[in-house]
Structure formats: structure tokens, C-alpha cells
Write an enzyme that holds these catalytic residues in place. Structure first.
Site: not given
Ligand code: GDP
Length: 426
Positions: A12, A40
Site C-alpha cells: 500500500d 492497487h
Molecule cells: P499500492 O498497493 O502500493 O498500489 O497502494 P494502494 O493503492 O493500496 O494505496 C495507495 C493509496 O494512496 C491509493 O489510494 C492512491 O490513490 C493513493 N496515493 C498514491 N500516491 C499518493 C500521493 O502522493 N498522495 C496522496 N494523497 N495519495 C496517494
């Protein structure tokens, strides 16, 4: 040329966003491990999506999306996911599925549930998507490979063998309904018909793509600390989350991976049980959870509230080292703009000994965080495009973390969208 996008922590970290962004320049995006147990979240011009099995390159017309042999392939979940993105207006992506990928069967999901029930409070916090029973069977050599779907004789013989074995456990350990060879065969026929248009000799495809100079992205699921060997065993996932495994789970030579982009979140979050040294609780955690990510820190697949903590330099340094990081993407930094002071875990205290090296699990259980507080920047940094335009305290936070983890932070993500990124030339 091959780049891997992987996580430094518990997952995440925002890998989906970084992959979606980098996929613009890629010809091929490959998922190389894991299954539909994590997700994701991606925000782009088509809307907001939670992907579980599809690679985060599916939103571009020019990329080929590949499910590698290392993935736990849940065919109905994948088919639903394709349908749901198409229903939301995304053009039908080009998808290839490795003929060597193995399939999550419905009984894997049942066994996952039964085992969690049996363990009660001592469970491993499984998402009950069948991932652990799937990988156990794969390595016990009783899994079903996609290629086998096209050999009817083999299937007929194998379903009998599987029933014999599984029914012993179902009857005597779990006291649950038994499997039948006919039922399994029917399930396999359904999978065969669904998967047929996508089946491919993926390692050969990638070999040729690389010969032609194509750009390939490997997309990891979860992060270093969930790796079965190098993570917080046994509270780990069942397939390797490391970039090195990308070579195996996609079927390419290890030396083809030229860049490893390790995604690190500006604070910590984790799902499931297990030691989490910089964890915070109560109102402090609730506030960070509510403000975190894009609309709160809740599991993309499960909706479970994530456990929250401050940035952990010890875990992240280790996480980056095991990935073989060439550059760090530091994400979700915008979320910390509400804090006057930002606590950071800079070391662990284990029985009075201070260390910055991540220990094995039994010592980790005893570790207490050594916290240092950095001044916050107390403003919204979304929309900023140049590193120099970030508030001074924000740059200091980034540079402090960079110094502690020992790997260059080459990208800073200050929002969930594709364009919310600040590149640093290192
Ligand atoms: P992954 O499994 O590593 O892809 O991560 P997730 O999707 O579970 O969690 C990342 C969350 O953070 C998602 O809701 C993204 O839209 C959000 N996100 C990613 N980068 C950023 C950022 O730089 N700022 C903010 N506020 N949200 C972000």
C-alpha cells in the site's frame, strides 16, 4: 530494458500510481507474483480504480499487460476486473496470461477460510483469497497450470488425485463438504474457456520484446516486509515480493532488470497481524488514517482499516536494501501537511540496545521505536511541480529520510493523480 516497481514496506505504498505513471513510457507491464489478495488504487482520466490482478498498465492503449507465471491466477476475478474497467469506459486492454501461471481454485479459497476458522484468534490475518493454500499446492506439486487446461486426459486423472488428498482434510480436519472429481472438472472447463484467448508463452514473448528494445515494467505487489524469506515471517505473504523474484515470476534473465524503483510511503501503514514498531493508536492514528492515501487508509481489496504508524527509517532502509533499489519514489507526502511536528522512527531499542538494522521477527517483537521529531510544513503541497518550490521543512523531511535510508529519493509524489509527481535529478 526492464524496470521493476516494488514496495519497501508492508504494501500500500502507492505502487499502482507509480506504475500507472511510468507505464506511459512502457510497452509491456508484467505482474510477477501475488494474487487478488491485495489491490492497487489508481486515479486517472478514466476515474478511480481498484485493481487486484490486472497490471497497472491497462489504462494505456499502447501497453501489453501480462500476468506472469509467478502470479496466483484467479480467473473469475480477472475476468470480472476486465469487464468492470471496460464498463467504466477504458478501451479493452491487450492482455496476455502465461501458460505457466497456476490457477487459484475455488477449494483454495475454501481451505483459506476453513483454516482461519480453525486457528481462531491465532490466525495469520489472511484475506481469505486462497493465496496461501494456492502456493502451498504449487510447491507441493499438486497445482493446476494454465497449460494443463488443454490436456483433457491429464485433467481427468488429476482431479481424482486431488479429491482423494483434499477430502482427507475436509472430512477429518475441517468437517466440511467434500470435493467431487466431476465438480472440479467442470470448474476447470469453465476456466479453460475463459482463459483461452489470452494464453501465451510469456517468457518467449518477453525475450523477443527485449531483443526489439521494448520497455518492460515489472509490477510488484505488497512490499519487502511481506516477503516470505526476508519479511516478518510468518506474518508474510506466500510469494516473494522482491524485485529479484521479478525475473523468475516473469521469466526473464535477472541481469535484464536495470532499474529498481522502490516505493516508500511518507508514513507507515500495514494490514494484518505482525510486529509494527512505529505503530500509533487512538486519535493520532484515526486522524492519519482518515487523511491518508486518497480518501483514507482502508484496504483496496478488503476495505479493512489499515494500521497506522510514523515513517520507519529502519524498516525502510532494510526494505530498500533487499529490493536492490536504484531510486526511491517517496509517496503520499501531501498527507502530512496537517502536522506541526512529524515524528519519525529513526532506530529500534531492543532490550536496551539501539540499532538501525532491521532484525528477525522474534527480536522485532521486542523492538521499541526511537522517535525523532521534525518540524512540519503545515500547508498543502499538492500541485507543486518543482522540488525547489516545496516548503523548506518539507525538503528537510525528504532529505532527512533519504540520509537515514541511504538510497536516493528520485521521485516525490504529492497527490494521487498521474501528474502529481516531482522528479529530482540525482
Ligand atoms: P499500492 O498497493 O502500493 O498500489 O497502494 P494502494 O493503492 O493500496 O494505496 C495507495 C493509496 O494512496 C491509493 O489510494 C492512491 O490513490 C493513493 N496515493 C498514491 N500516491 C499518493 C500521493 O502522493 N498522495 C496522496 N494523497 N495519495 C496517494
Amino acid at each position: 530494458m526492464v524496470k521493476a516497481v516494488v514496495g519497501a514496506n508492508w504494501g500500500d505504498e502507492g505502487k499502482g500510481k507509480i506504475t500507472d505513471m511510468l507505464a506511459k513510457q512502457a510497452d509491456v507491464v508484467v505482474r510477477f507474483q501475488g494474487g487478488a489478495n491485495a489491490g492497487h488504487t489508481i486515479v486517472n482520466d478514466y476515474g478511480k480504480f481498484a485493481l487486484h490482478t490486472l497490471p497497472s498498465g491497462v489504462f494505456y492503449g499502447h501497453t501489453t499487460s501480462i500476468i506472469g507465471n509467478g502470479v496466483a491466477l484467479n480467473i473469475p476475478v480477472l475476468m470480472n476486473e476486465i469487464q468492470s474497467i471496460v464498463d467504466q469506459g477504458v478501451p479493452m486492454p491487450k492482455i496476455l496470461i502465461s501458460d505457466r501461471a497456476q490457477m487459484v481454485m475455488s477449494y483454495h479459497i475454501l481451505f483459506d477460510q476453513y483454516e482461519e476458522e480453525r486457528l481462531g484468534g491465532k490466525s495469520f490475518g489472511s484475506t481469505k483469497s486462497g493465496i496461501a493454500p494456492f502456493y502451498s499446492d504449487k510447491y507441493a506439486k499438486i497445482g493446476f497450470q494454465v497449460s494443463e487446461l488443454f490436456d483433457e486426459e491429464l485433467l481427468k486423472e488429476k482431479v481424482v488425485r486431488i479429491c482423494e488428498q483434499k477430502n482427507v482434510l475436509l472430512e477429518h480436519l475441517y468437517h466440511k463438504p467434500l470435493l467431487t472429481p466431476e465438480g472440479l472438472l467442470e470448474e476447470l472447463h469453465e476456466y479453460r474457456d475463459m482463459v483461452k484467448p489470452y494464453v501465451c508463452n510469456v517468457s518467449l514473448y518477453l525475450h523477443n520484446a527485449l531483443k526489439e528494445g521494448k520497455e518492460v515494467l515489472l509490477e510488484g505487489q505488497l512490499g519487502t516486509l511481506k516477503d516470505p524469506d526476508h519479511g516478518i515471517y510468518p506474518m508474510v505473504t506466500s510469494s516473494s515480493t522482491l524485485a529479484a523474484f521479478g525475473a523468475i515470476g516473469a521469466g526473464i534473465p535477472p541481469y535484464e532488470i536495470k532499474e529498481v524503483i522502490t516505493v516508500c510511503k511518507a508514513y507507515s501503514s500495514a494490514v494484518g497481524a505482525g510486529a509494527f514498531v512505529s505503530e500509533i493508536f487512538g486519535d493520532e492514528a484515526d486522524e492519519l488514517r482518515r487523511r491518508g492515501g486518497d480518501g483514507g487508509e482502508f484496504g483496496a481489496t478488503t476495505g479493512r482499516p489499515r494500521r497506522m504508524g510514523w515513517f520507519d527509517c529502519v524498516a525502510s532502509k532494510y526494505g530498500c536494501r533487499l529490493q536492490g533499489t536504484t531510486g526511491v519514489a517517496f509517496t503520499v507526502l501531501d498527507v502530512l501537511g496537517y502536522l506541526k511536528e512529524i515524528p519519525v522512527c529513526v532506530a529500534y531499542d531492543i532490550d536496551g540496545e539501539i540499532t538501525t538494522e532491521f532484525p528477525t521477527t522474534h527480536l522485532l517483537e521486542k523492538a521499541k521505536p526511537v522517535i525523532e521529531k521534525l518540524p512540519g510544513w503545515n500547508c498543502d503541497i499538492r500541485g507543486i511541480k518543482n522540488y525547489e518550490d516545496l516548503p523548506e521543512n518539507c525538503r528537510k523531511y525528504i532529505e532527512f529520510v533519504e540520509e537515514k535510508i541511504g538510497y536516493p529519493i528520485t521521485m516525490v509524489s504529492n497527490g494521487p493523480g498521474r501528474e502529481d509527481i516531482i522528479y529530482r535529478n540525482k
